[in-house]
Motif scaffolding. Sequence first.
Motif, PDB file in Angstrom:
ATOM      1  N   ASN A 198      -1.017  -1.403   2.640  1.00 30.35           N
ATOM      2  CA  ASN A 198      -2.141  -0.510   2.952  1.00 30.35           C
ATOM      3  C   ASN A 198      -2.696   0.134   1.676  1.00 30.35           C
ATOM      4  OD1 ASN A 198      -1.751  -1.081   5.649  1.00 30.35           O
ATOM      5  ND2 ASN A 198      -0.656   0.813   6.099  1.00 30.35           N
ATOM      6  N   ARG A 199      -1.809   0.553   0.788  1.00 27.33           N
ATOM      7  CA  ARG A 199      -2.280   1.156  -0.467  1.00 27.33           C
ATOM      8  C   ARG A 199      -3.046   0.137  -1.310  1.00 27.33           C
ATOM      9  NH1 ARG A 199       2.777   3.866  -0.104  1.00 27.33           N
ATOM     10  NH2 ARG A 199       3.804   2.221  -1.335  1.00 27.33           N
ATOM     11  N   SER A 231      -6.471  -0.369   0.225  1.00 27.96           N
ATOM     12  CA  SER A 231      -7.328   0.779  -0.108  1.00 27.96           C
ATOM     13  C   SER A 231      -7.813   0.696  -1.554  1.00 27.96           C
ATOM     14  CB  SER A 231      -6.566   2.087   0.122  1.00 27.96           C
ATOM     15  OG  SER A 231      -6.268   2.256   1.486  1.00 27.96           O
ATOM     16  N   ASP A 232      -6.905   0.292  -2.463  1.00 28.73           N
ATOM     17  CA  ASP A 232      -7.310   0.155  -3.857  1.00 28.73           C
ATOM     18  C   ASP A 232      -8.356  -0.945  -4.017  1.00 28.73           C
ATOM     19  OD1 ASP A 232      -5.586   2.165  -4.552  1.00 28.73           O
ATOM     20  OD2 ASP A 232      -3.974   0.825  -5.231  1.00 28.73           O
ATOM     21  N   ARG A 279     -10.363   0.602  -7.138  1.00 31.57           N
ATOM     22  CA  ARG A 279      -9.577   1.388  -8.071  1.00 31.57           C
ATOM     23  C   ARG A 279      -8.721   0.480  -8.954  1.00 31.57           C
ATOM     24  NH1 ARG A 279      -9.119   5.030  -3.553  1.00 31.57           N
ATOM     25  NH2 ARG A 279      -7.250   3.897  -2.845  1.00 31.57           N
ATOM     26  N   SER A 312       3.121  -0.161   4.280  1.00 27.54           N
ATOM     27  CA  SER A 312       2.541   0.989   3.577  1.00 27.54           C
ATOM     28  C   SER A 312       2.085   0.578   2.185  1.00 27.54           C
ATOM     29  CB  SER A 312       3.565   2.126   3.480  1.00 27.54           C
ATOM     30  OG  SER A 312       3.871   2.630   4.765  1.00 27.54           O
ATOM     31  N   GLU A 313       2.869  -0.268   1.523  1.00 22.77           N
ATOM     32  CA  GLU A 313       2.463  -0.753   0.198  1.00 22.77           C
ATOM     33  C   GLU A 313       1.219  -1.630   0.295  1.00 22.77           C
ATOM     34  OE1 GLU A 313       5.683  -2.599  -1.838  1.00 22.77           O
ATOM     35  OE2 GLU A 313       7.111  -1.011  -1.361  1.00 22.77           O
ATOM     36  N   HIS A 315      -7.257   0.881   6.498  1.00 24.90           N
ATOM     37  CA  HIS A 315      -8.007   1.718   5.567  1.00 24.90           C
ATOM     38  C   HIS A 315      -9.047   2.511   6.349  1.00 24.90           C
ATOM     39  CE1 HIS A 315     -10.202   3.048   2.033  1.00 24.90           C
ATOM     40  NE2 HIS A 315     -11.314   2.578   2.586  1.00 24.90           N
TER      41      HIS A 315
END
Length: 618
Positions: free
Chosen positions: A381-382, A385-386, A391, A378-379, A445
């Motif tokens: 994946n974030r 995505s960033d 971002r 999950s980390e 993503h």
Amino acid sequence: MTTTPDTSTEQVLHLLELLASGATVAEVAGADAPSVGRDLALRIAHTRDVHQRREAGLAALLDTARELATEHDPAQVLEAIVRRARHLLQTDLAYLTLYDPVAKDTYMRATSGSVSAAFQSVRLALGDGLGGLVASTQKPYWTADYFSDARFQHTRPIDGAVGEEGIVAICGTPLIVESEFVGVLFAANRTARPFTREEVGLLGNLATLAAVTLVQTRALADAENAVRALQQAHETVRQYAAGVEKAAAAHDRFAALVLGGGGVAGITHAVAELLGGWAVLADEGSAVRSATGPAPDLIEGPVFQELQRKASEAGGRIVHAGNTYAVRITAAHEHLGTLFIGDVGDLSDSDCRTVERAGMVTALVLLFERNAADARQSERNRLISDLVAGRGGDAERVQLARAWGFDPLTEFCVLVMRGEDRAANRALVMSVSTATGEGSLVGSHDGHIVALVPGQDPDTLAKSVAARLARRSPVTVAGVGPVTGVDEIPAAHEEGARTARALIALGHRGHGAAATQLGFAGLIVGSDPDVAEYVRRLLAPILDYDERRGTDLVGTLEAYFAAGSSPRHAAASLHVHVNTVSQRLERIGALLGPTWQLPDEALELQLALRLRRLLAQD
């Protein structure tokens, strides 16, 4: 005839001499003597014979008792009884039937002198025949001629068996012990023979002795069986206790492994060490997760497939096929894998429970590992995505990527993957991580998988990853790169997403490629299409030939396509003979390959020719 006193005295003395010498009754009856003296001598001889027969019978009974006392097998006792009965009564055969309390009849159990198979298997209902009458009344009966004796209830099965054996005279007496009816003992002759009361009594005494011996032998056999059963029960208890102790030791070991932070490899090793042989843990996709001992190299054979099918239906209980065992690893009805055990012989119940307990502990460990892996993923994946969305600051993103073992400041390729089932993306992410190796960063993503993989050849990487993933399910892989730096990732991701969609639209689902390998479609989906490279890659063989030879095969190819692929019309526009065009086309085919005129390749060539003209005008 008148006898003198001297003659009478001599005759009486002669009778006394006959009696003293043990003469038979017939010899005494034939002696010349006064009738009074002869009658007295006959009574004496008869009494003597009765006592001798009785003495012989008692001696025979004593011998029989000794013989029966040495037998401990009920079957041998029965054989000895009928053998002695036949010998004592000097009959052609003897046999014994036993009472069946369930069927309420008697059945033939032992014979001596019998030759008929039908007779040896006959059953007598109570009241039928001589034997049935003895059984129902529990009194002795005898007859000199069975078939002509109306006292007995004659039936076809019994008379048929008796007739096949050839029996005429029969004597039967019950076997009774303490008012318990055991069976009937018979002596029989194949010729007419009257049985004396002494013979009936002798057979009765033998029957009493036999019944007592039989009951005692049965009691002894029952006692021996009880002792054996007690020994077996004791051994069962001992084995159970040993199994409990072994299972407790296994439980303690598994618990220590889990509490000590050990993984599934430790559990697999412990199972193999506890039971001997080998142990293999396969994941839900049948890939080997851990193995200990001389396990088979492949677990995809028919035996393992059959075991997996059985295990899936057993609900966590152990199953086996030959000398190989398996237990399904599940958690909350989710299949996590299968534990295989082999070369362990026949597993006891406690060993089976040990394997099942190992399966439960393995499921817990796998569940813990999965939860931890899901949290880590999950980390990732974030972070993916960033990176894809751009971002955060560049330095921050570089630092985060490096914290996961990926360096975005070296050349890398961006792979965008689309599977058949978006719901299976979690498992697909794990497979992609395995396929791309260390140093890569993989995450999901927007419903697809993104992998940042060190390397400089996106096409080769895409094809390799697609091929490896195809072993489980088709995955379309688009490759972009090489790129350097986090700021290039968003554009590369967009190009990869377009390329993946183009691959699927062009019928290449489940394959891998870079945009540069899609022909004119790559010019459309690529973020920075290199038209000159596209033209060069398609027309290079012809251009190089023209440059070396000073020919104009490119012009001939243009004229050929412009004439609708007609050599004759092309020859007219070029002002040359049609044979010349044909020869040039043969040379073009040799340079471009035999499939250059197929629709897809012909379209690519025509587009390259047009783009070449456009580039020449710049």
